[in-house]
Each structure stands twice: as C-alpha cells, then as structure tokens.
Design an enzyme around this catalytic site. Structure first.
Site, mmCIF file in Angstrom:
data_model
loop_
_atom_site.group_PDB
_atom_site.id
_atom_site.type_symbol
_atom_site.label_atom_id
_atom_site.label_comp_id
_atom_site.label_asym_id
_atom_site.label_seq_id
_atom_site.Cartn_x
_atom_site.Cartn_y
_atom_site.Cartn_z
ATOM 1 N N ALA A 274 0.833 -1.205 0.000
ATOM 2 C CA ALA A 274 0.000 0.000 0.000
ATOM 3 C C ALA A 274 0.863 1.249 0.000
ATOM 4 O O ALA A 274 2.021 1.215 0.433
ATOM 5 C CB ALA A 274 -0.914 -0.005 1.225
ATOM 6 N N GLY B 83 12.721 -0.659 4.667
ATOM 7 C CA GLY B 83 11.393 -0.881 5.256
ATOM 8 C C GLY B 83 10.245 -0.231 4.517
ATOM 9 O O GLY B 83 9.120 -0.222 5.002
ATOM 10 N N THR C 239 11.341 -4.864 -1.245
ATOM 11 C CA THR C 239 11.358 -6.319 -1.420
ATOM 12 C C THR C 239 9.934 -6.833 -1.642
ATOM 13 O O THR C 239 9.683 -7.663 -2.520
ATOM 14 C CB THR C 239 11.953 -6.997 -0.162
ATOM 15 O OG1 THR C 239 13.150 -6.313 0.183
ATOM 16 C CG2 THR C 239 12.248 -8.447 -0.397
ATOM 17 N N HIS D 232 10.032 18.982 33.551
ATOM 18 C CA HIS D 232 10.785 19.034 32.291
ATOM 19 C C HIS D 232 9.853 18.766 31.092
ATOM 20 O O HIS D 232 9.820 19.535 30.125
ATOM 21 C CB HIS D 232 11.906 17.981 32.355
ATOM 22 C CG HIS D 232 12.820 17.975 31.177
ATOM 23 N ND1 HIS D 232 14.111 18.443 31.235
ATOM 24 C CD2 HIS D 232 12.632 17.566 29.902
ATOM 25 C CE1 HIS D 232 14.677 18.324 30.055
ATOM 26 N NE2 HIS D 232 13.805 17.780 29.224
ATOM 27 N N GLU D 233 9.069 17.699 31.204
ATOM 28 C CA GLU D 233 8.199 17.336 30.077
ATOM 29 C C GLU D 233 7.067 18.346 29.904
ATOM 30 O O GLU D 233 6.685 18.667 28.783
ATOM 31 C CB GLU D 233 7.627 15.916 30.262
ATOM 32 C CG GLU D 233 8.670 14.811 30.306
ATOM 33 C CD GLU D 233 9.626 14.818 29.131
ATOM 34 O OE1 GLU D 233 9.217 15.214 28.017
ATOM 35 O OE2 GLU D 233 10.806 14.448 29.320
ATOM 36 N N HIS E 257 8.316 21.166 27.735
ATOM 37 C CA HIS E 257 8.270 20.866 26.291
ATOM 38 C C HIS E 257 6.836 20.967 25.769
ATOM 39 O O HIS E 257 6.565 21.580 24.738
ATOM 40 C CB HIS E 257 8.739 19.428 26.027
ATOM 41 C CG HIS E 257 10.215 19.199 26.197
ATOM 42 N ND1 HIS E 257 11.164 19.951 25.544
ATOM 43 C CD2 HIS E 257 10.891 18.262 26.902
ATOM 44 C CE1 HIS E 257 12.380 19.480 25.861
ATOM 45 N NE2 HIS E 257 12.235 18.469 26.696
HETATM 46 P P1 ADP Z 1 12.535 -2.889 2.046
HETATM 47 O O1 ADP Z 1 12.824 -3.976 1.056
HETATM 48 O O2 ADP Z 1 12.162 -1.601 1.398
HETATM 49 O O3 ADP Z 1 13.589 -2.718 3.098
HETATM 50 P P2 ADP Z 1 10.475 -4.687 2.876
HETATM 51 O O4 ADP Z 1 9.744 -4.912 1.592
HETATM 52 O O5 ADP Z 1 11.435 -5.751 3.283
HETATM 53 O O6 ADP Z 1 11.236 -3.297 2.847
HETATM 54 O O7 ADP Z 1 9.410 -4.431 4.028
HETATM 55 C C1 ADP Z 1 9.402 -5.165 5.229
HETATM 56 C C2 ADP Z 1 7.976 -5.445 5.651
HETATM 57 O O8 ADP Z 1 7.308 -4.242 5.994
HETATM 58 C C3 ADP Z 1 7.143 -6.045 4.535
HETATM 59 O O9 ADP Z 1 7.260 -7.429 4.485
HETATM 60 C C4 ADP Z 1 5.746 -5.610 4.913
HETATM 61 O O10 ADP Z 1 5.224 -6.431 5.951
HETATM 62 C C5 ADP Z 1 5.965 -4.241 5.509
HETATM 63 N N1 ADP Z 1 5.843 -3.173 4.498
HETATM 64 C C6 ADP Z 1 6.811 -2.330 4.097
HETATM 65 N N2 ADP Z 1 6.347 -1.462 3.181
HETATM 66 C C7 ADP Z 1 5.054 -1.770 2.974
HETATM 67 C C8 ADP Z 1 4.028 -1.230 2.130
HETATM 68 N N3 ADP Z 1 4.255 -0.203 1.314
HETATM 69 N N4 ADP Z 1 2.813 -1.806 2.178
HETATM 70 C C9 ADP Z 1 2.564 -2.848 2.998
HETATM 71 N N5 ADP Z 1 3.479 -3.386 3.818
HETATM 72 C C10 ADP Z 1 4.712 -2.867 3.824
#
Ligand code: ADP
Length: 656
Positions: free
Chosen positions: A215, A255, A259, A474-475, A478
């Site tokens: 997504a 992340g 992939t 402190h908090e 902020h």
């Molecule tokens: P990258 O390859 O960019 O480091 P990954 O594809 O390995 O990131 O993402 C790790 C996990 O995070 C995925 O398996 C999924 O569960 C979640 N995730 C990351 N981006 C998305 C996205 N755009 N939509 C849905 N899930 C995502």
C-alpha cells in the site's frame, strides 16, 4: 577435466552420467552415515551456510542447536512479509519452529509464544499463507531422535545438498563462457509458468504476494503493472517492437516495501522470484560473491521467465573510482559478474532484475547505463495518506474496536515506514492478546506507538518521587511551549513513564511537509530548550543533565540552519562540514549557532516563566496519570493560554 567445446555433446553426456552416479553414491553414503549417526545419537547438522534454500524443511528436533531464535513479533512480521515457509506450532512447549527464508537462504528458526496464544498464532500464520502444522507431541520421542518422517525429510535435504554440490562441480567442468549451460545439463524448463509453484521447490517459487499487499506506493505499482503485463504475455509488446527495461532500481529507505514490491511483481506475473542480498558478499572471500551471482542467474535462466531481486545493491555497486581502496576486490568481482549477467540477457527479455538501494548517488555509473538499471523508481517513506492505507491494510486483517481512528494514527506516525507500521499494528495485536480481549483498541495502538518509537515502558523501574517531579516539570515545559507556539506542532502525548534511556517523553508529530520555514525551525528549537527552561523554574541554577538529548538535537538543527539553510546570522550560503571546525568561518558558525540556541532558550523562558500555575496543574496531573493526551493538555493550559500568547511578540496568535 573440463570438456572442450567441440566435445561438448558426447563429453557432457558422459560427464552427466558420471555425476549422476556420483550423486547417487553420495546420497547412498550419506544415508549410511546418517544411519550411523542416528545410532550414536548425533544431532542433525544445520544446512551448510550458502546452501540453496530448503523450502520444505520441517522443523527438526535436533535442528534447535542451529535454529535462529526469533521474538514473536519478528516471527509475525516475517510471516507477514512472506518469509516464513513452514511452522510447527507446539502447544506442549509453547514454541513454534520451522523454516524462514531470508535473502534467498533458508534457515531454521524457533520462537516462543505465551500460553494459550497457539490458536491466534496459527490463524495469523495461516492468514499469511504459511504452511502450518499443529502438534502437541514433540516430546514423545523425548527429542532424542527424529521420527521416520523427519528422517525422510533430512535425507531429502541431504540429497538436495548433494545435487547442488553436483551442480557446482558441473559448472566448473562445463565452463560457462558467458552463456547458459548446455541444454542437456540444464534443469527441465517447465512450459507453464503458473505450474512453477508445484514441484520445483524453493528455488523456483512463485510468491503468493500481490500488489494488493503493498500500500501507499501507487506510482511504483503503476510502473510495474506494465512489466507484469509484459511478463504474462510478451507477444503484443514484441509485435509493437516495444522493449521493456531489463533492470529496475527501487530507490528508498529500508522498510518501505521494496522487497515486498519485487515479490508482488513476481507473484502477479506468475514467475519465480530469486533474491540475493548484496551486503552478504562484502565480507566474503574473493570469488564467492561472483559465484553466488552466477548461480542465481543460472537458476533464473533455467525457467522461462523470472524476477531476480538484488537487495542493497550499493553494497557491491559503489562507484569504483570513488572507493579505490584495497579490500574491494570481492565487491568489484561481484559487481563485474552482475554486469556480465545483465549484459548476457540478449533479446529474450525473460529475466528482469529489480535491485534496491537507498543510495543511487554512490552507484557505479556502469550500473546505470542503458540495458542495465536504466529505470529508477522511487519508493519513499509513505506520506500521511500512504500511512493510512498501510495501517488500513494491516488493521483490516485483525479485530479492531470501533474507537480506532486510522486518520489520527496516520497523522501521529510521520516518518514511519511500512515496516514500522506493520510492526506497530502487530505490537498492538500482541498487547490486545495480553489484555485478554484480542481486540485492538486505541489504548493498545497508543502503547504500541510509544513502544515502537521509543522502546517498551520500563515498568519495573523504581523512580524516586523527587525525580518523577523533575521529569514532570521538564516534560510539561516541552509540552506547553509546543502547545503555545503557533509554529510548533501540538504535542500528541506527554508522559513520565520511563522508556528506553528516557525518563519521560513529550511526543510531537513528525514534520510531514517538504518545507520548513524559519519560524517553524526556531519554534522547534524553543520547544527543545523548554525542558531546561522548566527545570530552571523548579530548581533555579541547580538543574539536571536531563536536557542533554534536547541540546544535541537543538544544536544539530541550529547548525544546519546556519550552515545549510541560510537561516542564521551569517546569511545565506553553504558551509561544508570541514569548515565548521577550524578557522574564521568556524568561529562565525559557532557564534551564529549559539545565537539561535540562546534566542530559543529565551523564548521558552518567556513563555513558561509567567505560567507557573499552568505548569503546576499539568505536573500534578502527570504525576497522577503518568500520560496525558493533547485534549487534556489543552484543557489544562487553556485558562492561561490567551494571556501567555499575548505576551509573546514572536507569535501571531494563540495556538491553544
Ligand atoms: P525494504 O525492502 O524496502 O527494506 P520490505 O519490503 O522488506 O522493505 O518491508 C518489510 C515489511 O514491511 C514487509 O514485508 C511488509 O510487511 C511491511 N511493508 C513495508 N512497506 C510496505 C508497504 N508499502 N505496504 C505494505 N506493507 C509494507
């Protein structure tokens, strides 16, 4: 002996037969050895590092010595990402074990789960399309030896390892000469790509991932729809003389789903997915990386169409001229091999290489030439809408209470990647299980948000009353300055629950907008200095070291304002980092940075000084409830807000 090209036909027939005999012999011998090992009770060894993935390896009792121990949350995240292949859920020991595939390699894993969580875990893994076996009997054989089925699997695994060994011998005997292996020695190519999932094992799996699983990255998905159409049916493209790129570079931070997207392309097109992480080669022996790349492409070539995914391309693809230091031979030979493979595609267009990096700027120019990675696709951290859609994706698979507001959650998670958001929802789900309801409410999501961003609450920490009071002051400082400065964001949460190294925290939404104005930057500085300003009100000049992190962040921002953004008293212009250390310019940068920090502290003091009563109200409530949200803060601060804001020349109008 290497077969010379003229002798290839017959010579290879002989060699192949000899090798098959060798494999059979190796397997038979191995079986005998295994039998002997079983008799003396020796554990089954872990698969050798670098062995090809073993997708069907059932968790083996004796594999526990080599199994990677995963936390439950990592297991669930990996399951969601399609990396968990098998899972044996054991309700006697409350453990789950099986095979996880990472960077194209299969490994045994093991994880524990809370008592009674097995049904949830099983459902979750099944929803993530993991092959799950439930068992309550791992201890029956006392974990001493393997069952007949497990031995069968172990032997099958050994047989595969032997065959892979034969494969590499064969390559050395046959030589490659840059082209594919001679026909008689190549694995049988199935004619129907959709059938790959069955029978070809891990090496040629079509992922179950679809575009619907990704997504917030619509632009990238749109580009890949065309590629998928091509892979499914290249004919119309060929008729029209349209050639698609062979290499796509996915550019974005870790992340963000690169992939996942690559897997989805393979899944949608119904072609196998072969993946490799380039960083694995950097520390390895010379030749290993190149051999792995060659073997990866050999496997990809053995099927009619495939997606090859190279993660962290920059690990091997750094510009050669910029890093001409010793010790880079392995990186270079791996990179060269990748280039050779990509150039060897010819016109078939059936292998498409997707690579991921966060640093396209440092890549070797050779990689970006036409015919190689000539198409770059941005996969950035998601914006607010993207975050809402990713959260929606993960929440819709779970039981969620009506009070959960996805739009508000997406506002409060700026800077979070897809992986962070998936982790957030998963953490909330675990908290919901712990709460005994299994239903995710706003409370679980709030706690999960804090846990993911700052670490779990240190509930066992014993904090002296006096320290709690100082933290609360402190908090509150902020929080109130954030609330009152119009150019600062309102705080989302203020809390005196210790988390990670922090005694307390005031949480502001991240900055989603592409631009930051000078007033906004100055407001951020004032908010950062407000913790110290509040401590001064309570403790005079005997304040604590609690502002250390704030000063670090503020100094960093102030320095960037001076040296990069042209927002300091030295005026516009860029000052390279090396010139901020010594010399006249360094002195001016230092003075201009100090000026901004002093001004910020004065702003914070001028806001908080006259507002003692308000601070005390917030402090008392914090000591009582430990965590306050925006609405509570606004209510507590409202009576004095108007008066405070009127005293502020910097402000245009009140924010509370
Ligand atoms: P990258 O390859 O960019 O480091 P990954 O594809 O390995 O990131 O993402 C790790 C996990 O995070 C995925 O398996 C999924 O569960 C979640 N995730 C990351 N981006 C998305 C996205 N755009 N939509 C849905 N899930 C995502």
């Amino acid at each position: 002996m290497a077969a010379v090209p003229e002798q290839r036909g017959r010579g290879h027939g002989r060699t192949a037969r000899a090798l098959t005999r060798l494999a059979t012999l190796a397997t038979t011998t191995a079986f005998a050895v295994l039998g002997a090992l079983a008799v003396v009770g020796v554990s089954w060894p872990a698969p050798p590092a670098g062995a090809a993935p073993l997708g069907h390896a059932k968790a083996h009792p004796a594999a526990s010595t080599a199994a990677e121990t995963l936390s439950l949350s990592s297991l669930l995240a990996l399951g969601k990402g399609g990396s968990i292949r098998t899972a044996v859920v054991d309700t006697v020991t409350d453990t789950v074990s099986g095979t996880v595939v990472r960077s194209g390699r299969a490994r045994a894993y093991r994880a524990s789960f809370p008592d009674g969580y097995a049904p949830n875990l099983t459902n979750q893994l099944l929803a993530d399309k993991v092959s799950v076996t439930a068992t309550a009997a791992t201890t029956g054989a006392g974990g001493q030896g393997a069952s007949g089925g497990e031995w069968m699997i172990a032997m099958l695994v050994l047989f595969m390892v032997a065959m892979i060994g034969v494969g590499s011998v064969r390559r050395r005997l046959g030589g490659r000469g840059g082209g594919p292996a001679p026909r008689g020695l190549r694995p049988q190519s199935p004619t129907n790509p959709a059938g790959f999932t069955k029978g070809r094992g891990e090496q040629a799996q079509v992922p179950a991932t679809r575009f619907a699983d990704v997504a917030g990255v619509d632009e990238a998905v749109d580009v890949f729809r065309e590629l998928v159409a091509y892979l499914r049916d290249p004919e119309p493209f060929k008729v029209a003389g349209a050639d698609l790129p062979h290499g796509y570079l996915l550019v974005g931070p870790p992340g963000t789903g690169k992939t996942l997207l690559a897997r989805a392309v393979a899944g949608e097109a119904g072609v196998p997915f072969f993946a490799v992480g380039a960083s694995e080669f950097v520390e390895s022996y010379v030749g290993v990386g190149a051999a792995r790349v060659r073997s990866l492409f050999d496997r990809a070539r053995s099927v009619p169409a495939a997606i090859v995914f190279v993660d962290e391309l920059d690990a091997i693809g750094r510009s050669r001229s910029a890093h001409a230091v010793p010790g880079n031979e392995e990186r270079e030979s791996t990179l060269n091999q990748l280039l050779v493979e990509m150039d060897g595609f010819g016109g078939s267009g059936s292998i498409v290489v997707l690579a991921a990096t966060n640093r396209p700027d440092i890549l070797d120019a050779a990689l970006l030439r036409p015919g190689r990675f000539d198409r770059q696709i941005a996969v950035p951290a998601p914006d607010r809408l993207g975050r809402a859609r990713i959260l929606g994706l993960y929440l819709e698979r779970r039981s969620v209470a009506d009070d959960v507001d996805v739009a508000s959650l997406s506002r409060r998670t700026s800077g979070f990647t897809g992986a962070d958001l998936s982790n957030l929802v998963n953490t909330a789900a675990l908290l919901a299980v712990r709460a005994g309801t299994g239903v995710i409410t706003t409370a679980e999501l709030d706690e999960a948000l804090a846990t993911v961003a700052l670490g779990p609450a240190r509930t066992s920490a014993v904090v002296a009353d006096e320290d709690r009071r100082i933290t609360a002051w402190h908090e509150s400082g902020h929080a109130l300055v954030g609330l009152w400065l119009e150019d600062a964001d309102d705080p989302i949460t203020v809390s005196i629950v210790p988390r990670g190294p922090a005694g307390g925290v005031t949480w502001f939404p991240g900055h989603d907008a592409p631009f930051m104005t000078r007033r906004q930057a100055k407001a951020q500085l004032a908010v950062a200095m407000a913790g110290r300003a509040a401590e001064e009100l309570l403790l005079g000049d005997d304040f604590t070291q609690g502002g250390a992190q704030d000063f670090r962040a503020a100094t960093d921002l102030a320095r960037r304002m001076v040296t990069e953004y042209g927002m300091g008293s030295i005026g516009p212009g860029y000052v390279p980092p090396e010139e901020t250390h010594i010399g006249v310019l360094a002195e001016r940068v230092h003075d201009a940075t100090e000026e901004l920090l002093d001004e910020a502290l004065s702003t914070a003091r001028s806001l908080l000084g006259p507002a003692r009563a308000t601070i005390e109200r917030v402090v008392e409530r914090l000591l009582d409830e430990e965590t306050l949200d925006t609405a509570t803060l606004v209510a507590l601060a409202a009576p004095e807000a108007a008066a405070v804001v009127r005293r502020l020349p910097l402000q245009r109008q009140g924010a509370a």
